[in-house]
Design a protein around this motif. Structure first.
Motif, mmCIF file in Angstrom:
data_model
loop_
_atom_site.group_PDB
_atom_site.id
_atom_site.type_symbol
_atom_site.label_atom_id
_atom_site.label_comp_id
_atom_site.label_asym_id
_atom_site.label_seq_id
_atom_site.Cartn_x
_atom_site.Cartn_y
_atom_site.Cartn_z
ATOM 1 N N TYR A 33 -28.388 31.160 -26.202
ATOM 2 C CA TYR A 33 -28.370 30.655 -24.766
ATOM 3 C C TYR A 33 -29.630 29.755 -24.764
ATOM 4 C CZ TYR A 33 -25.247 34.130 -22.778
ATOM 5 O OH TYR A 33 -24.028 34.862 -22.468
ATOM 6 N N THR A 34 -30.539 29.835 -25.711
ATOM 7 C CA THR A 34 -31.721 28.796 -25.471
ATOM 8 C C THR A 34 -31.385 27.481 -25.826
ATOM 9 O OG1 THR A 34 -33.229 30.570 -25.929
ATOM 10 C CG2 THR A 34 -34.045 28.567 -26.279
ATOM 11 N N TYR A 35 -30.751 27.307 -27.155
ATOM 12 C CA TYR A 35 -30.410 25.964 -27.532
ATOM 13 C C TYR A 35 -29.169 25.485 -27.504
ATOM 14 C CZ TYR A 35 -34.691 27.327 -30.182
ATOM 15 O OH TYR A 35 -36.332 27.702 -30.351
ATOM 16 N N PHE A 36 -28.160 26.433 -26.870
ATOM 17 C CA PHE A 36 -26.724 25.655 -26.612
ATOM 18 C C PHE A 36 -26.388 25.662 -25.291
ATOM 19 C CE2 PHE A 36 -26.895 27.017 -31.144
ATOM 20 C CZ PHE A 36 -25.894 25.921 -31.892
ATOM 21 N N LYS A 37 -27.078 26.258 -24.383
ATOM 22 C CA LYS A 37 -26.605 26.225 -23.220
ATOM 23 C C LYS A 37 -27.143 25.213 -22.273
ATOM 24 C CE LYS A 37 -23.992 30.229 -22.018
ATOM 25 N NZ LYS A 37 -22.752 29.637 -21.603
ATOM 26 N N ASN A 38 -28.502 24.847 -22.935
ATOM 27 C CA ASN A 38 -29.217 23.651 -22.380
ATOM 28 C C ASN A 38 -29.018 22.595 -22.957
ATOM 29 O OD1 ASN A 38 -30.407 25.623 -20.490
ATOM 30 N ND2 ASN A 38 -31.936 25.817 -21.684
ATOM 31 N N SER A 39 -28.577 21.446 -22.598
ATOM 32 C CA SER A 39 -28.394 20.008 -23.085
ATOM 33 C C SER A 39 -28.818 18.992 -21.981
ATOM 34 C CB SER A 39 -27.043 19.847 -23.484
ATOM 35 O OG SER A 39 -26.794 18.664 -24.050
ATOM 36 N N GLN A 89 -20.992 44.525 -19.003
ATOM 37 C CA GLN A 89 -21.698 44.375 -20.273
ATOM 38 C C GLN A 89 -23.115 43.761 -20.005
ATOM 39 O OE1 GLN A 89 -20.262 41.462 -23.256
ATOM 40 N NE2 GLN A 89 -21.766 41.637 -24.371
ATOM 41 N N VAL A 90 -24.131 44.562 -20.273
ATOM 42 C CA VAL A 90 -25.561 44.200 -20.073
ATOM 43 C C VAL A 90 -26.118 43.227 -21.167
ATOM 44 C CG1 VAL A 90 -27.921 45.280 -19.489
ATOM 45 C CG2 VAL A 90 -25.672 46.230 -18.696
ATOM 46 N N PHE A 91 -26.799 42.320 -20.993
ATOM 47 C CA PHE A 91 -27.446 41.450 -21.829
ATOM 48 C C PHE A 91 -28.805 41.518 -21.805
ATOM 49 C CE2 PHE A 91 -23.308 39.648 -20.802
ATOM 50 C CZ PHE A 91 -22.782 39.258 -22.123
ATOM 51 N N GLY A 124 -27.911 38.686 -16.941
ATOM 52 C CA GLY A 124 -28.364 40.094 -17.101
ATOM 53 C C GLY A 124 -27.098 41.095 -17.216
ATOM 54 N N VAL A 125 -25.842 40.549 -16.556
ATOM 55 C CA VAL A 125 -24.753 41.531 -16.473
ATOM 56 C C VAL A 125 -23.676 40.673 -16.517
ATOM 57 C CG1 VAL A 125 -23.533 43.308 -15.107
ATOM 58 C CG2 VAL A 125 -26.027 43.597 -15.362
ATOM 59 N N GLU A 126 -22.428 41.155 -16.972
ATOM 60 C CA GLU A 126 -21.152 40.099 -16.893
ATOM 61 C C GLU A 126 -20.142 41.392 -17.031
ATOM 62 O OE1 GLU A 126 -18.314 37.776 -20.109
ATOM 63 O OE2 GLU A 126 -20.252 37.709 -20.321
ATOM 64 N N PHE A 139 -21.997 49.179 -20.513
ATOM 65 C CA PHE A 139 -22.056 49.101 -22.253
ATOM 66 C C PHE A 139 -23.059 47.931 -22.638
ATOM 67 C CE2 PHE A 139 -18.837 46.455 -21.909
ATOM 68 C CZ PHE A 139 -18.938 45.632 -23.067
ATOM 69 N N LYS A 140 -23.754 47.782 -23.685
ATOM 70 C CA LYS A 140 -24.214 46.604 -24.037
ATOM 71 C C LYS A 140 -24.259 46.667 -25.705
ATOM 72 C CE LYS A 140 -29.071 48.483 -25.065
ATOM 73 N NZ LYS A 140 -30.554 48.391 -24.608
ATOM 74 N N ILE A 141 -24.263 45.531 -26.059
ATOM 75 C CA ILE A 141 -24.334 45.206 -27.780
ATOM 76 C C ILE A 141 -25.880 44.645 -28.106
ATOM 77 C CG2 ILE A 141 -23.174 43.968 -29.564
ATOM 78 C CD1 ILE A 141 -20.707 44.032 -27.919
ATOM 79 N N ASP A 142 -26.554 45.468 -28.848
ATOM 80 C CA ASP A 142 -27.821 45.144 -29.355
ATOM 81 C C ASP A 142 -27.976 44.058 -30.344
ATOM 82 O OD1 ASP A 142 -29.176 46.913 -27.772
ATOM 83 O OD2 ASP A 142 -28.813 48.698 -29.256
ATOM 84 N N ASN A 143 -28.766 43.144 -30.223
ATOM 85 C CA ASN A 143 -28.816 42.131 -31.238
ATOM 86 C C ASN A 143 -30.269 41.932 -31.754
ATOM 87 O OD1 ASN A 143 -26.393 40.162 -31.263
ATOM 88 N ND2 ASN A 143 -26.633 40.678 -28.841
ATOM 89 N N ASP A 144 -30.668 41.616 -32.903
ATOM 90 C CA ASP A 144 -31.615 41.353 -33.559
ATOM 91 C C ASP A 144 -32.295 40.135 -33.070
ATOM 92 O OD1 ASP A 144 -31.524 43.813 -34.815
ATOM 93 O OD2 ASP A 144 -30.483 42.690 -36.725
ATOM 94 N N GLU A 145 -33.440 40.123 -32.201
ATOM 95 C CA GLU A 145 -33.866 38.865 -31.701
ATOM 96 C C GLU A 145 -34.841 38.236 -32.765
ATOM 97 O OE1 GLU A 145 -32.696 37.566 -29.002
ATOM 98 O OE2 GLU A 145 -31.770 39.038 -28.243
ATOM 99 N N GLU A 146 -34.913 37.073 -32.988
ATOM 100 C CA GLU A 146 -35.870 36.383 -33.805
ATOM 101 C C GLU A 146 -37.044 36.042 -33.227
ATOM 102 O OE1 GLU A 146 -33.932 32.871 -34.993
ATOM 103 O OE2 GLU A 146 -34.485 31.817 -33.233
#
Length: 389
Positions: free
Chosen positions: A60-66, A331-333, A339-341, A380-387
């Motif tokens: 979302y940080t690098y591909f949503k913004n252009s 789906q919670v982000f 935030g929610v989809e 529900f949500k799907i956890d992601n490993d944030e860098e």
């Protein structure tokens, strides 16, 4: 970082998009419009071809913004370059040079670094010992020694300068010394007693909560299976005129609560068990107790179907039967953009029946059923490993 690097990154994003569109058909062709399940498919393809991964937050940080205003970390740039068909980020830039400006900037940087190193060498000063100061030091020591010896010789040879010691005798009585020692001994014991009393009082004031509090142990049991609950439970402690305090009961371990109150009210909840409010009179309650919780069978079945990859056809049929056609699915982000989809029933079934490693991190947050037993709400949500940025 130069503006040319940002332009190269925009080129890289375009080639990553083209590479993905060769074998996939996302909801939108433009990568900036991807979200939800499209991002999950892209992460799977990236792990397969480039042996690496980027988190949802980075996407979302690098591909949503252009255009972007800053570059990602070098490891992410290398992964995307490998996915696009290059050896590394340096190889990608080498094959997309705009002009000789990058090489010139590099050469100027090298010359400036060499100039700085030469200045540091020129400014370095080597301190050498001063031979004149060493000679002065060596000469001054014998002078002081000779003066001291002369003074000692003169004093020993002159009888007039010899000191006269006068011994004085102290006269005291036995009774006075005995009275003084007795008084000091009594005074010492009095101060020791006062100090001990003050230390005890300070200890009582500092640890009064621990001294007068009592521990209670509550083990939660599955009411249908008569076994310990192997899942985390949310425990809220309710007190009058106070905000509820939230605790977490660990799987297969008793919940320990320390208090000096005479009553207890707690609310126990979990996505897989029905919420229950428990009240106890602690004056007569035992220190250890087993509490039964009624399982939410629909939530447990939904979780099992989301995790199991066996018999996908039967799994889809069961999910279609359990979930209402008009169910609300969220789906919670965990990011700052979305935030929610929401999604419909069929899209959710397609998501949880997809053989993907992302389903290992799927977590059902909450479910609701109607009077007929159909599931009408899923969160529900799907956890992601944030860098770490």
């Amino acid at each position: 970082m130069s503006d040319l690097d940002l332009l190269h990154f925009e080129q890289l994003k375009s080639e990553v998009q083209s590479q993905y569109l060769k074998d996939h058909s996302p909801s939108f062709d433009e990568i900036s419009k991807w979200k939800g399940i499209d991002i999950i498919y892209f992460q799977e393809d990236l792990r397969k071809k480039a042996k690496g991964n980027i988190s949802e937050k980075s996407f979302y940080t690098y591909f949503k913004n252009s255009p972007v205003t800053r570059l990602p970390r070098i490891d992410m740039l290398n992964i995307l370059s490998v996915y696009a068909g290059y050896v590394s980020w340096y190889d990608f830039k080498k094959n997309h040079l705009f002009a000789d400006e990058i090489l010139k900037d590099y050469e100027e940087l090298q010359e400036s670094e060499i100039d700085e190193l030469e200045k540091e060498v020129d400014n370095t000063q080597i301190l050498e010992p001063d031979p004149e100061k060493e000679e002065i030091t060596q000469i001054s020591i014998p002078k002081e020694t000779s003066l001291a010896e002369e003074k000692s010789i003169l004093q020993n040879n002159s009888t007039d300068n010899q000191p006269i010691e006068i011994q004085k005798e102290e006269l005291s009585t036995y009774d006075i010394s005995e009275n003084k020692s007795t008084f000091s001994l009594v005074k010492k014991y009095i101060w020791l007693g006062i100090s001990a009393i003050l230390a005890i009082l300070a200890g009582l004031l500092g640890f009064k909560d621990e001294i007068f509090s009592k521990k209670y142990y509550y083990s939660f049991i599955d009411a249908d299976r008569n076994s310990k609950i192997n899942a985390e439970l949310q425990v809220q402690i309710l007190k009058e005129n106070e905000t509820p305090i939230l605790y977490v009961a660990k799987p297969n371990e008793p919940f320990v609560y320390t208090t000096k109150s005479k009553s207890l009210t707690m609310v126990v909840s979990s996505p897989f068990y029905r919420t229950d409010t428990i009240q106890r009179n602690l004056e007569t309650a035992p220190e250890a107790e087993n509490i039964e919780l009624k399982p939410n069978d629909y939530a447990i079945m939904l979780f099992y179907y989301s995790k199991s990859l066996k018999d996908l056809k039967k799994k889809r049929i069961s999910l279609n039967y359990l979930i209402s056609d008009h169910a609300l699915i969220y789906q919670v982000f965990d990011n700052q953009f979305y935030g929610v989809e929401t999604m419909d029933k069929q899209r959710y079934i397609n998501l949880v029946t997809l053989p993907s490693t992302s389903l290992e991190k799927l977590e059902v947050i909450d479910t609701q059923t109607d009077n007929s037993g159909k599931i009408v709400m899923i969160k529900f949500k799907i956890d992601n490993d944030e860098e770490n940025n």
